[in-house]
Design a protein around this motif. Structure first.
Motif, PDB file in Angstrom:
ATOM      1  N   LYS A  82      49.026  49.806  43.066  1.00  0.00           N
ATOM      2  CA  LYS A  82      48.897  48.378  42.747  1.00  0.00           C
ATOM      3  C   LYS A  82      47.969  47.884  41.690  1.00  0.00           C
ATOM      4  O   LYS A  82      46.824  48.148  41.568  1.00  0.00           O
ATOM      5  CB  LYS A  82      48.563  47.479  44.015  1.00  0.00           C
ATOM      6  N   GLU A  83      48.674  47.383  40.622  1.00  0.00           N
ATOM      7  CA  GLU A  83      48.023  46.787  39.370  1.00  0.00           C
ATOM      8  C   GLU A  83      47.048  45.656  40.118  1.00  0.00           C
ATOM      9  O   GLU A  83      47.332  44.817  40.506  1.00  0.00           O
ATOM     10  CB  GLU A  83      48.766  46.235  38.349  1.00  0.00           C
ATOM     11  N   THR A  84      45.754  46.025  39.691  1.00  0.00           N
ATOM     12  CA  THR A  84      44.612  44.811  40.368  1.00  0.00           C
ATOM     13  C   THR A  84      43.708  44.509  39.057  1.00  0.00           C
ATOM     14  O   THR A  84      43.522  45.069  38.368  1.00  0.00           O
ATOM     15  CB  THR A  84      43.941  45.668  41.448  1.00  0.00           C
ATOM     16  N   THR A  85      43.201  43.116  39.265  1.00  0.00           N
ATOM     17  CA  THR A  85      42.155  42.926  38.498  1.00  0.00           C
ATOM     18  C   THR A  85      40.834  42.376  38.969  1.00  0.00           C
ATOM     19  O   THR A  85      40.716  41.904  39.938  1.00  0.00           O
ATOM     20  CB  THR A  85      42.810  41.429  37.848  1.00  0.00           C
ATOM     21  N   PHE A  86      39.801  43.057  38.332  1.00  0.00           N
ATOM     22  CA  PHE A  86      38.284  42.663  39.063  1.00  0.00           C
ATOM     23  C   PHE A  86      37.325  42.568  37.658  1.00  0.00           C
ATOM     24  O   PHE A  86      37.651  43.271  36.661  1.00  0.00           O
ATOM     25  CB  PHE A  86      37.914  44.080  39.676  1.00  0.00           C
TER      26      PHE A  86
END
Length: 413
Positions: A68-72
Protein backbone atom coordinates in the motif's frame (compact mmCIF):
# COMPACT_ATOMS: atom_id res chain seq x y z
CA UNK A 1 11.20 18.23 5.43
CA UNK A 2 14.33 18.01 3.31
CA UNK A 3 15.68 14.74 1.96
CA UNK A 4 19.38 13.89 2.01
CA UNK A 5 21.10 13.90 -1.37
CA UNK A 6 23.98 11.46 -1.62
CA UNK A 7 24.62 10.83 -5.31
CA UNK A 8 26.93 12.74 -7.61
CA UNK A 9 24.97 15.59 -9.19
CA UNK A 10 27.10 15.20 -12.33
CA UNK A 11 25.48 11.94 -13.41
CA UNK A 12 21.91 11.02 -14.13
CA UNK A 13 20.23 10.04 -10.87
CA UNK A 14 19.57 6.32 -10.58
CA UNK A 15 16.59 4.84 -8.79
CA UNK A 16 17.48 2.84 -5.72
CA UNK A 17 15.15 0.65 -3.67
CA UNK A 18 15.72 -0.16 0.00
CA UNK A 19 13.55 -2.46 2.12
CA UNK A 20 13.19 -1.97 5.87
CA UNK A 21 11.93 -4.85 8.00
CA UNK A 22 10.78 -4.24 11.58
CA UNK A 23 7.85 -5.24 13.83
CA UNK A 24 6.03 -1.94 14.23
CA UNK A 25 3.82 0.54 12.35
CA UNK A 26 5.44 3.76 11.13
CA UNK A 27 2.04 5.45 11.44
CA UNK A 28 1.57 4.32 15.04
CA UNK A 29 2.60 5.82 18.35
CA UNK A 30 5.33 3.44 19.44
CA UNK A 31 8.53 5.35 20.21
CA UNK A 32 12.04 4.03 20.72
CA UNK A 33 15.49 4.12 19.18
CA UNK A 34 14.71 1.50 16.54
CA UNK A 35 11.38 3.06 15.65
CA UNK A 36 12.95 6.50 15.40
CA UNK A 37 15.59 5.12 13.04
CA UNK A 38 12.96 3.80 10.63
CA UNK A 39 10.80 6.91 10.74
CA UNK A 40 13.83 9.10 10.08
CA UNK A 41 15.06 6.73 7.36
CA UNK A 42 11.82 7.37 5.47
CA UNK A 43 11.73 11.08 6.31
CA UNK A 44 15.23 11.88 5.07
CA UNK A 45 15.41 9.40 2.22
CA UNK A 46 17.04 10.84 -0.95
CA UNK A 47 14.67 11.74 -3.78
CA UNK A 48 16.22 9.05 -5.98
CA UNK A 49 15.49 6.28 -3.47
CA UNK A 50 12.25 4.44 -2.76
CA UNK A 51 11.54 2.67 0.54
CA UNK A 52 9.53 -0.52 0.96
CA UNK A 53 8.66 -1.08 4.61
CA UNK A 54 7.70 -4.59 5.75
CA UNK A 55 6.07 -4.10 9.10
CA UNK A 56 2.97 -4.23 11.30
CA UNK A 57 -0.51 -2.76 10.88
CA UNK A 58 -1.21 -1.24 14.31
CA UNK A 59 -4.31 0.60 13.13
CA UNK A 60 -6.18 -2.30 11.54
CA UNK A 61 -7.02 -0.61 8.26
CA UNK A 62 -4.75 -2.41 5.79
CA UNK A 63 -4.84 -5.73 3.97
CA UNK A 64 -2.04 -8.02 5.12
CA UNK A 65 0.41 -9.20 2.48
CA UNK A 66 -0.43 -6.37 0.07
CA UNK A 67 1.68 -3.32 -0.76
CA UNK A 68 0.00 0.00 0.00
CA UNK A 69 1.45 3.37 -1.02
CA UNK A 70 1.58 5.41 2.19
CA UNK A 71 2.58 8.96 3.15
CA UNK A 72 4.43 9.84 6.34
CA UNK A 73 5.77 13.30 7.23
CA UNK A 74 5.15 14.31 3.63
CA UNK A 75 7.23 11.42 2.22
CA UNK A 76 5.73 8.57 0.17
CA UNK A 77 6.80 4.96 0.67
CA UNK A 78 5.46 1.46 0.06
CA UNK A 79 4.04 -0.33 3.10
CA UNK A 80 3.68 -4.12 3.21
CA UNK A 81 2.12 -5.16 6.56
CA UNK A 82 2.33 -8.82 7.56
CA UNK A 83 0.75 -8.67 11.03
CA UNK A 84 -2.00 -6.80 12.92
CA UNK A 85 -0.77 -5.86 16.38
CA UNK A 86 -2.02 -2.73 18.15
CA UNK A 87 0.28 -0.20 19.82
CA UNK A 88 -1.57 -0.75 23.09
CA UNK A 89 -0.80 -4.46 22.97
CA UNK A 90 2.82 -3.79 21.98
CA UNK A 91 3.37 -1.57 25.03
CA UNK A 92 2.59 -4.40 27.43
CA UNK A 93 5.41 -6.83 28.17
CA UNK A 94 4.55 -10.23 26.68
CA UNK A 95 4.06 -13.10 29.14
CA UNK A 96 5.20 -15.76 26.67
CA UNK A 97 7.46 -15.86 23.64
CA UNK A 98 4.48 -16.90 21.49
CA UNK A 99 2.57 -13.73 22.43
CA UNK A 100 5.50 -11.38 21.85
CA UNK A 101 5.36 -9.06 18.88
CA UNK A 102 8.72 -10.40 17.67
CA UNK A 103 7.44 -13.99 17.50
CA UNK A 104 4.12 -12.90 15.98
CA UNK A 105 5.96 -10.86 13.36
CA UNK A 106 8.24 -13.79 12.60
CA UNK A 107 5.14 -15.84 11.88
CA UNK A 108 3.76 -13.06 9.68
CA UNK A 109 6.95 -13.03 7.63
CA UNK A 110 6.62 -16.77 7.06
CA UNK A 111 2.92 -16.60 6.14
CA UNK A 112 3.43 -13.78 3.66
CA UNK A 113 6.85 -14.82 2.37
CA UNK A 114 5.66 -15.19 -1.27
CA UNK A 115 4.28 -11.62 -1.27
CA UNK A 116 7.44 -10.28 0.39
CA UNK A 117 9.69 -12.11 -2.08
CA UNK A 118 7.71 -10.80 -5.05
CA UNK A 119 7.79 -7.18 -3.83
CA UNK A 120 11.50 -7.21 -2.97
CA UNK A 121 12.64 -8.95 -6.13
CA UNK A 122 10.46 -6.81 -8.38
CA UNK A 123 12.05 -3.69 -6.92
CA UNK A 124 15.56 -5.22 -6.71
CA UNK A 125 15.83 -4.09 -3.10
CA UNK A 126 18.76 -4.30 -0.79
CA UNK A 127 17.57 -4.74 2.78
CA UNK A 128 18.30 -2.66 5.88
CA UNK A 129 17.87 -4.62 9.14
CA UNK A 130 17.71 -3.35 12.71
CA UNK A 131 17.33 -6.77 14.35
CA UNK A 132 19.70 -9.70 13.84
CA UNK A 133 16.81 -12.10 14.49
CA UNK A 134 15.48 -11.35 11.00
CA UNK A 135 18.73 -11.87 9.08
CA UNK A 136 17.36 -15.18 7.75
CA UNK A 137 14.92 -13.30 5.50
CA UNK A 138 17.37 -11.65 3.04
CA UNK A 139 19.50 -14.81 3.08
CA UNK A 140 16.47 -16.93 2.17
CA UNK A 141 15.61 -14.50 -0.63
CA UNK A 142 19.26 -14.21 -1.75
CA UNK A 143 19.24 -10.44 -1.40
CA UNK A 144 22.09 -8.31 0.04
CA UNK A 145 21.54 -6.62 3.39
CA UNK A 146 23.08 -4.15 5.82
CA UNK A 147 22.80 -5.16 9.47
CA UNK A 148 22.76 -2.77 12.41
CA UNK A 149 23.41 -3.75 16.04
CA UNK A 150 21.92 -1.12 18.34
CA UNK A 151 23.19 -2.70 21.56
CA UNK A 152 25.38 -5.57 22.59
CA UNK A 153 22.38 -7.55 23.72
CA UNK A 154 24.09 -8.65 26.94
CA UNK A 155 23.34 -6.19 29.78
CA UNK A 156 24.18 -7.73 33.16
CA UNK A 157 20.86 -6.73 34.69
CA UNK A 158 17.38 -7.81 33.52
CA UNK A 159 15.33 -6.26 30.75
CA UNK A 160 11.55 -5.83 30.70
CA UNK A 161 11.14 -7.63 27.38
CA UNK A 162 10.98 -11.34 26.58
CA UNK A 163 14.51 -11.13 25.16
CA UNK A 164 15.94 -11.45 28.65
CA UNK A 165 14.83 -15.11 28.63
CA UNK A 166 15.99 -15.85 25.11
CA UNK A 167 19.35 -14.13 24.77
CA UNK A 168 20.75 -17.20 23.04
CA UNK A 169 18.48 -16.34 20.08
CA UNK A 170 20.18 -12.96 19.80
CA UNK A 171 23.61 -14.61 19.93
CA UNK A 172 22.76 -17.02 17.15
CA UNK A 173 21.27 -14.22 15.09
CA UNK A 174 24.35 -12.06 15.58
CA UNK A 175 26.67 -14.78 14.28
CA UNK A 176 24.40 -15.55 11.33
CA UNK A 177 24.02 -11.87 10.39
CA UNK A 178 27.76 -11.30 10.73
CA UNK A 179 28.50 -14.11 8.29
CA UNK A 180 25.96 -13.08 5.66
CA UNK A 181 25.59 -9.28 5.73
CA UNK A 182 27.41 -6.92 3.36
CA UNK A 183 27.99 -4.40 6.16
CA UNK A 184 27.61 -4.82 9.91
CA UNK A 185 27.14 -1.52 11.74
CA UNK A 186 27.44 -0.87 15.48
CA UNK A 187 26.05 2.04 17.45
CA UNK A 188 29.31 2.95 19.19
CA UNK A 189 33.06 2.27 18.76
CA UNK A 190 33.26 0.06 21.84
CA UNK A 191 30.84 -2.44 20.33
CA UNK A 192 32.64 -2.17 16.99
CA UNK A 193 35.99 -3.09 18.53
CA UNK A 194 34.48 -5.90 20.58
CA UNK A 195 32.96 -7.49 17.48
CA UNK A 196 36.14 -7.06 15.44
CA UNK A 197 37.93 -9.01 18.15
CA UNK A 198 35.30 -11.76 18.21
CA UNK A 199 34.93 -11.97 14.42
CA UNK A 200 38.39 -11.16 12.98
CA UNK A 201 37.53 -12.75 9.61
CA UNK A 202 34.74 -10.21 9.16
CA UNK A 203 36.48 -7.15 10.62
CA UNK A 204 36.48 -5.29 7.29
CA UNK A 205 32.69 -5.18 7.16
CA UNK A 206 32.23 -4.03 10.78
CA UNK A 207 31.91 -0.27 11.26
CA UNK A 208 30.38 2.34 13.56
CA UNK A 209 27.20 4.26 12.79
CA UNK A 210 26.36 6.69 15.55
CA UNK A 211 22.80 7.32 16.64
CA UNK A 212 21.41 10.71 15.58
CA UNK A 213 18.70 13.13 16.60
CA UNK A 214 16.14 14.76 14.32
CA UNK A 215 16.99 18.43 14.73
CA UNK A 216 13.87 19.44 12.80
CA UNK A 217 11.93 18.36 15.91
CA UNK A 218 14.49 18.70 18.71
CA UNK A 219 15.79 22.26 18.67
CA UNK A 220 17.31 24.48 21.37
CA UNK A 221 14.86 26.52 23.43
CA UNK A 222 15.33 29.06 26.23
CA UNK A 223 15.13 27.69 29.77
CA UNK A 224 11.89 28.08 31.72
CA UNK A 225 11.86 29.71 35.18
CA UNK A 226 14.39 27.95 37.41
CA UNK A 227 11.91 26.91 40.12
CA UNK A 228 10.86 24.21 40.25
CA UNK A 229 13.96 22.57 38.79
CA UNK A 230 12.70 19.92 36.34
CA UNK A 231 14.64 16.74 35.58
CA UNK A 232 13.54 14.35 32.81
CA UNK A 233 14.10 10.68 32.06
CA UNK A 234 12.85 9.13 28.82
CA UNK A 235 12.67 5.38 28.27
CA UNK A 236 11.83 2.02 29.79
CA UNK A 237 12.62 1.28 33.41
CA UNK A 238 14.65 -1.85 32.73
CA UNK A 239 16.82 -2.93 35.65
CA UNK A 240 20.00 -2.23 33.69
CA UNK A 241 18.96 1.42 33.50
CA UNK A 242 19.31 1.46 37.29
CA UNK A 243 15.97 3.13 38.14
CA UNK A 244 16.52 2.66 41.88
CA UNK A 245 19.69 4.73 41.65
CA UNK A 246 17.83 7.31 39.60
CA UNK A 247 15.00 7.65 42.12
CA UNK A 248 17.41 7.88 45.05
CA UNK A 249 19.29 10.65 43.22
CA UNK A 250 16.11 12.66 42.67
CA UNK A 251 15.20 12.21 46.35
CA UNK A 252 18.64 13.45 47.41
CA UNK A 253 18.36 16.40 45.01
CA UNK A 254 14.96 17.22 46.49
CA UNK A 255 16.53 17.48 49.93
CA UNK A 256 19.33 19.72 48.64
CA UNK A 257 16.91 22.10 46.90
CA UNK A 258 14.34 22.20 49.72
CA UNK A 259 11.77 20.39 47.62
CA UNK A 260 11.88 22.73 44.61
CA UNK A 261 12.24 19.82 42.18
CA UNK A 262 10.00 18.03 39.68
CA UNK A 263 10.81 14.69 38.09
CA UNK A 264 9.21 13.93 34.73
CA UNK A 265 9.13 10.33 33.55
CA UNK A 266 8.32 9.77 29.87
CA UNK A 267 7.64 6.11 29.19
CA UNK A 268 5.21 3.27 29.71
CA UNK A 269 6.93 1.31 32.50
CA UNK A 270 5.45 1.34 35.99
CA UNK A 271 7.81 3.17 38.40
CA UNK A 272 5.67 2.17 41.40
CA UNK A 273 7.06 -1.35 41.31
CA UNK A 274 10.29 0.07 42.78
CA UNK A 275 10.16 0.84 46.50
CA UNK A 276 12.51 3.79 46.02
CA UNK A 277 9.95 5.60 43.89
CA UNK A 278 7.67 6.25 46.88
CA UNK A 279 10.03 8.96 48.15
CA UNK A 280 9.55 11.05 44.99
CA UNK A 281 6.10 10.03 43.77
CA UNK A 282 4.52 13.30 44.94
CA UNK A 283 6.96 15.36 42.85
CA UNK A 284 6.83 13.08 39.79
CA UNK A 285 4.81 13.63 36.64
CA UNK A 286 4.37 10.31 34.82
CA UNK A 287 3.90 11.52 31.27
CA UNK A 288 3.25 8.09 29.77
CA UNK A 289 3.69 7.52 26.06
CA UNK A 290 4.69 10.50 23.89
CA UNK A 291 5.60 10.78 20.25
CA UNK A 292 8.73 12.67 19.19
CA UNK A 293 7.01 16.07 19.18
CA UNK A 294 5.51 15.35 22.58
CA UNK A 295 8.92 14.42 23.99
CA UNK A 296 10.41 17.62 22.56
CA UNK A 297 7.65 19.69 24.16
CA UNK A 298 8.35 18.17 27.59
CA UNK A 299 12.10 18.74 27.24
CA UNK A 300 11.50 22.38 26.33
CA UNK A 301 9.86 22.90 29.73
CA UNK A 302 12.60 21.05 31.62
CA UNK A 303 16.08 22.01 32.81
CA UNK A 304 18.12 18.80 32.68
CA UNK A 305 18.12 15.11 31.83
CA UNK A 306 19.33 12.11 33.83
CA UNK A 307 20.84 8.76 32.84
CA UNK A 308 22.00 6.15 35.36
CA UNK A 309 22.30 3.09 33.07
CA UNK A 310 25.04 0.51 33.52
CA UNK A 311 24.75 -0.32 29.82
CA UNK A 312 23.68 1.52 26.66
CA UNK A 313 24.46 1.59 22.96
CA UNK A 314 24.27 5.31 22.24
CA UNK A 315 21.17 6.55 24.09
CA UNK A 316 18.99 8.62 21.79
CA UNK A 317 17.26 10.18 24.80
CA UNK A 318 20.56 11.85 25.75
CA UNK A 319 21.01 13.25 22.24
CA UNK A 320 17.43 14.53 22.16
CA UNK A 321 17.82 16.19 25.55
CA UNK A 322 21.06 17.90 24.50
CA UNK A 323 19.52 18.93 21.16
CA UNK A 324 16.88 20.93 23.02
CA UNK A 325 19.73 22.62 24.89
CA UNK A 326 19.30 20.81 28.20
CA UNK A 327 22.39 19.49 30.06
CA UNK A 328 22.48 15.83 31.09
CA UNK A 329 23.92 14.41 34.29
CA UNK A 330 24.82 10.77 33.74
CA UNK A 331 26.77 7.94 35.28
CA UNK A 332 29.88 7.59 33.16
CA UNK A 333 29.70 5.54 29.96
CA UNK A 334 32.62 5.87 27.52
CA UNK A 335 30.45 6.72 24.50
CA UNK A 336 28.92 9.70 26.32
CA UNK A 337 32.29 11.45 26.46
CA UNK A 338 31.71 12.60 22.88
CA UNK A 339 28.66 14.71 23.82
CA UNK A 340 28.67 15.33 27.59
CA UNK A 341 31.50 17.66 28.54
CA UNK A 342 31.72 18.47 32.24
CA UNK A 343 30.48 21.96 33.01
CA UNK A 344 29.40 22.59 29.40
CA UNK A 345 26.66 20.12 28.51
CA UNK A 346 26.25 18.36 31.84
CA UNK A 347 28.43 16.02 33.87
CA UNK A 348 29.66 12.43 33.75
CA UNK A 349 29.94 10.94 37.24
CA UNK A 350 32.36 8.01 37.85
CA UNK A 351 30.58 4.76 38.70
CA UNK A 352 33.43 3.33 40.78
CA UNK A 353 32.23 4.42 44.23
CA UNK A 354 29.74 3.27 46.85
CA UNK A 355 26.08 3.68 45.99
CA UNK A 356 25.53 6.39 48.58
CA UNK A 357 28.57 8.32 47.34
CA UNK A 358 27.33 7.95 43.78
CA UNK A 359 23.89 9.26 44.71
CA UNK A 360 25.51 12.20 46.48
CA UNK A 361 27.81 12.94 43.53
CA UNK A 362 24.94 12.87 41.03
CA UNK A 363 22.77 15.11 43.19
CA UNK A 364 25.61 17.61 43.66
CA UNK A 365 26.16 17.78 39.91
CA UNK A 366 22.48 18.56 39.40
CA UNK A 367 22.87 21.42 41.88
CA UNK A 368 25.83 22.63 39.81
CA UNK A 369 23.70 22.47 36.64
CA UNK A 370 20.84 24.34 38.31
CA UNK A 371 23.13 27.09 39.61
CA UNK A 372 24.79 27.54 36.21
CA UNK A 373 21.39 27.92 34.55
CA UNK A 374 20.20 30.35 37.24
CA UNK A 375 23.36 32.44 36.81
CA UNK A 376 22.95 32.59 33.03
CA UNK A 377 26.13 30.59 32.45
CA UNK A 378 24.46 27.84 30.40
CA UNK A 379 23.43 28.66 26.84
CA UNK A 380 20.97 26.18 25.24
CA UNK A 381 22.47 26.84 21.81
CA UNK A 382 25.94 25.94 23.06
CA UNK A 383 24.65 22.76 24.69
CA UNK A 384 22.93 21.76 21.45
CA UNK A 385 26.14 22.22 19.45
CA UNK A 386 27.59 19.16 21.20
CA UNK A 387 25.44 16.91 18.99
CA UNK A 388 26.31 18.60 15.67
CA UNK A 389 27.75 15.42 14.18
CA UNK A 390 24.84 13.30 15.45
CA UNK A 391 22.35 14.38 12.81
CA UNK A 392 20.68 12.55 9.89
CA UNK A 393 22.63 14.59 7.35
CA UNK A 394 25.87 13.19 8.81
CA UNK A 395 24.90 9.65 9.85
CA UNK A 396 21.96 8.50 7.73
CA UNK A 397 23.62 9.71 4.53
CA UNK A 398 26.29 7.05 5.08
CA UNK A 399 23.66 4.29 5.14
CA UNK A 400 22.02 5.49 1.94
CA UNK A 401 25.43 5.50 0.25
CA UNK A 402 26.13 1.95 1.42
CA UNK A 403 22.93 0.71 -0.17
CA UNK A 404 23.57 2.64 -3.37
CA UNK A 405 27.05 1.12 -3.64
CA UNK A 406 25.67 -2.37 -3.00
CA UNK A 407 23.02 -1.95 -5.67
CA UNK A 408 25.39 -0.41 -8.17
CA UNK A 409 27.91 -3.18 -7.62
CA UNK A 410 25.72 -6.25 -7.27
CA UNK A 411 22.26 -5.62 -8.65
CA UNK A 412 22.79 -3.61 -11.82
CA UNK A 413 25.17 -5.93 -13.65
Amino acid sequence: MTSIQTTDGGREAATFNIALVHPFDVRGKKVGGLETYIRDFITFCPDNTRVLFVGVDAVGDLALGRVKETTFRGRTFDFLPVLRYSDERAREAATSIRDSITAQFFGGLIRHLPAIASALRERQCSIDLRRVEFAWLPVALRLPFVQMLHGEGVPQLPMDSMLKRYRFVHGLGERFAMSNSRKFLCVNPMITERLRTIYPRHSAKIDTLWTWVNTDIFRPHPFPAIDPFRVVFIGRLDEFKMPRLMFKTIARLRAKLDGAVEFHYVGTSNPRRFDEFAAIEDITACQGFKDAKGVAAILEQAHAGILTSEFEGMPRCVLETLAVGRPVVAVHLPQLETVIHDGESGYLVPREQSEDDLVEALARRFVDVRNAIADGQTNPDEVARKITTFTPSRQLARVYRMHQEIQDGEMRL
